[in-house]
Scaffold this active site. Structure first.
Site, PDB file in Angstrom:
ATOM      1  CB  SER A 240      -0.898   0.016   1.234  1.00 10.03           C
ATOM      2  OG  SER A 240      -0.112   0.200   2.393  1.00 10.03           O
ATOM      3  CE  LYS A 241      -3.141   5.492  -2.115  1.00  8.56           C
ATOM      4  NZ  LYS A 241      -3.862   4.248  -1.797  1.00  8.56           N
ATOM      5  NE  ARG A 242       0.577   0.366   6.019  1.00  5.26           N
ATOM      6  CZ  ARG A 242       1.167  -0.773   6.351  1.00  5.26           C
ATOM      7  NH1 ARG A 242       2.377  -0.763   6.831  1.00  5.26           N
ATOM      8  NH2 ARG A 242       0.537  -1.915   6.202  1.00  5.26           N
TER       9      ARG A 242
END
Length: 475
Positions: A240-242
RNA sequence: GCUCCCUUCGUCUAUCGGAAAGGACGCCAGGUUUUCAACCUGGAAAGACGGGUUCGACUCCCGUAGGGAGCGCCA
């Protein structure tokens, strides 16, 4: 018959790194077997699909070097054909109208969940008279799926996977507004495009069983399935983005090379013995479905960087130099250290970079690092001196440079060996180690504490510029 | 909750019933060296757990645990 495979992304943002690997596997399989690699854009969700996202898919695939055959098929344009197939299923008694309202379905699911039952449509309109329908409800059309027996997916990666008929409900084929659902559209399109092998993420494994019902109902040949494992973030959770970059073009911005991405992505979930580094041609030659593993892989940035460094070193020097020159002007947006700076290339930039490129290449793991390290030789204007280099230029060091300048000025043959000899002689005369002289030289010549060898740098800069930079810091 | 899938060094992986369980990244140590790299040498580091099957299991079967995916008139 040569295989025909396809990559079928939905355009909802950038080309995701996981999708890119799926595309790569399909492309590799087509290349390996002499088949065709087709592209289909699954844009049936009008609300989420944008032309910008479609362009992003094209851009990402092109950058990765994955060329598709012919024009991309836009699924949204095929709605009439999808409806036609549903009409045929209706006529054959393989589908029926369901007049449930969304509220009915919600209530049904809530009850199932409360009772610990699987959440599935219960088929209440299978044999019910449409006359019973509430006024105003636009019916959806559902598949009349078998209620007993099992569906076997003979998956090339996952092995034989069986689903009991009780697990599969009567899925919606056509929505209330007459638009086709994804489940219907994929099958119809894959059939019409003559797809022989479907290689996609395991997140579609359950779908395969449902889609199989449509193939069976229509009497169509069922393609070979190969569901490949997903990519997880470094911590094992869904990417995911993180976890950092997700879109392939973000990797381009980070300075990764497409051939390194191809190698890394291929190695993620697929293996050919102990081989680690393989060219695209070798990958094509070796790639096959049985080599694909079944477990999810974590994305490892260190390994990607290492591979990227390898490909930077082994790239064609002339080509690499060209790429570096093109990237230096992008530094303000790519490297925080250059943020806000105005970039102007020096007239000699190309020549200098070309001679220094083999030395520069060994010191970079990504193209941004390479461009940054090339900057002292590529940029016009006064040479910036960073803090660490400044610290090196103590008064004694500056005095040493002052004694060095006349020595170098006297060197006739401006070559690495001659320069090396001259500096060594000076070092010996002053009872200094070569490094004691080289470090201040480096600081003065490049404004940094790390760089290619100082003699190589002197040669690349040329006599005038080289001496000028030394004089500028000497005292 | 229900269904399906997965499980070898920290990470990516090799192994396809009999090996001292191999390679790579990363890490540590050493060598080389004008810095940093690059390069070379060496090192630490793994079969989730419990049962079977078998002369023999990392490999086959069952269970447990952990992880993942799916269960839409999203794709």
């Amino acid at each position: 018959m040569a295989p025909i495979v396809r990559f079928a992304p939905s355009p909802t943002g950038d080309l995701h790194i996981g999708s890119a690997r799926t595309a790569l596997f399909n492309w590799l399989y087509a290349k390996h077997t002499g088949g065709q690699f087709l592209l289909r854009i699954e844009d049936t969700d009008a609300e989420r699909s944008t032309t910008a996202a479609i362009d992003a898919i094209y851009e990402g695939l092109r950058w990765l070097g994955l060329a598709w055959h012919g024009d991309a098929v836009l699924q949204s344009k095929r709605a009439p054909r999808h409806r036609e197939v549903v009409e045929a299923m209706l006529a054959a008694g393989n589908a029926y109208r369901c007049y449930c309202s969304p509220a009915d379905l919600e209530e049904m699911r809530a009850q199932q969940k409360a009772g610990g039952l699987p959440m599935r449509y219960d088929g209440r309109w299978r044999d019910r008279d449409p006359a019973d329908a509430q006024a105003g409800v636009k019916p959806v059309i559902r598949l009349k799926a078998p209620r007993t027996g099992e569906t076997l997916i003979a998956d090339q990666v996952q092995g034989d996977v069986r689903f009991a008929a009780e697990q599969l409900d009567d899925m919606v084929l056509l929505r209330g507004d007459g638009s086709p659902t994804y489940m219907l559209a994929v099958v119809v399109d894959d059939h019409d495009m003559d797809i022989t092998h479907i290689i996609r993420g395991v997140d579609h494994l359950n779908n395969a069983a449902r889609q199989m019902q449509i193939y069976l109902a229509m009497g169509w040949r069922v393609p070979v399935f190969a569901h490949i494992p997903l990519i997880h973030g470094p911590d094992g959770a869904k990417l995911s983005k993180r976890h950092g970059a997700q879109g392939v073009m973000e990797y381009e911005k980070l300075g990764y090379r497409p051939e390194a991405m191809r190698n890394y992505l291929a190695k993620l979930g697929w293996a050919h013995g102990d081989d680690e580094i393989f060219s695209t041609d070798q990958t094509i030659q070796w790639f096959d479905l049985p080599g694909i593993g079944r477990s999810a892989a974590r994305f490892d940035y260190d390994k990607l960087r290492s591979l990227n460094g390898h490909y930077i070193q082994s790239a064609d020097p002339a080509q690499l130099a060209t790429e570096v020159l093109a990237r230096v002007p992008r530094l303000p947006e790519l490297d925080p250290a250059f943020a806000g700076q105005t970039i102007a290339l020096h007239p000699q930039a190309a020549a200098r970079i070309r001679t220094l490129i083999p030395d520069l290449a060994k010191r970079a793991k990504d193209m941004n690092e390479l461009a940054s390290n090339a900057a002292p030789f590529a940029l016009a204007g006064p040479l910036p001196v960073d803090a660490k280099a400044e610290a090196l230029l103590k008064p004694e060091a500056r005095a040493l440079l002052g004694r060095l300048v006349p020595v170098l000025s006297a060197v006739n043959d401006w070559s690495v060996t001659a320069l090396d000899a001259a500096v060594r002689t000076l070092a010996e005369a002053e009872s200094l180690k070569l490094g004691d002289v080289a470090q201040p030289m480096r600081a003065a010549l490049t404004g940094r504490t790390t760089s290619p060898g100082v003699f190589e740098v002197l040669v690349a800069l040329g006599r005038n510029e080289g001496l000028a930079r030394l004089r500028a810091q000497a005292r």
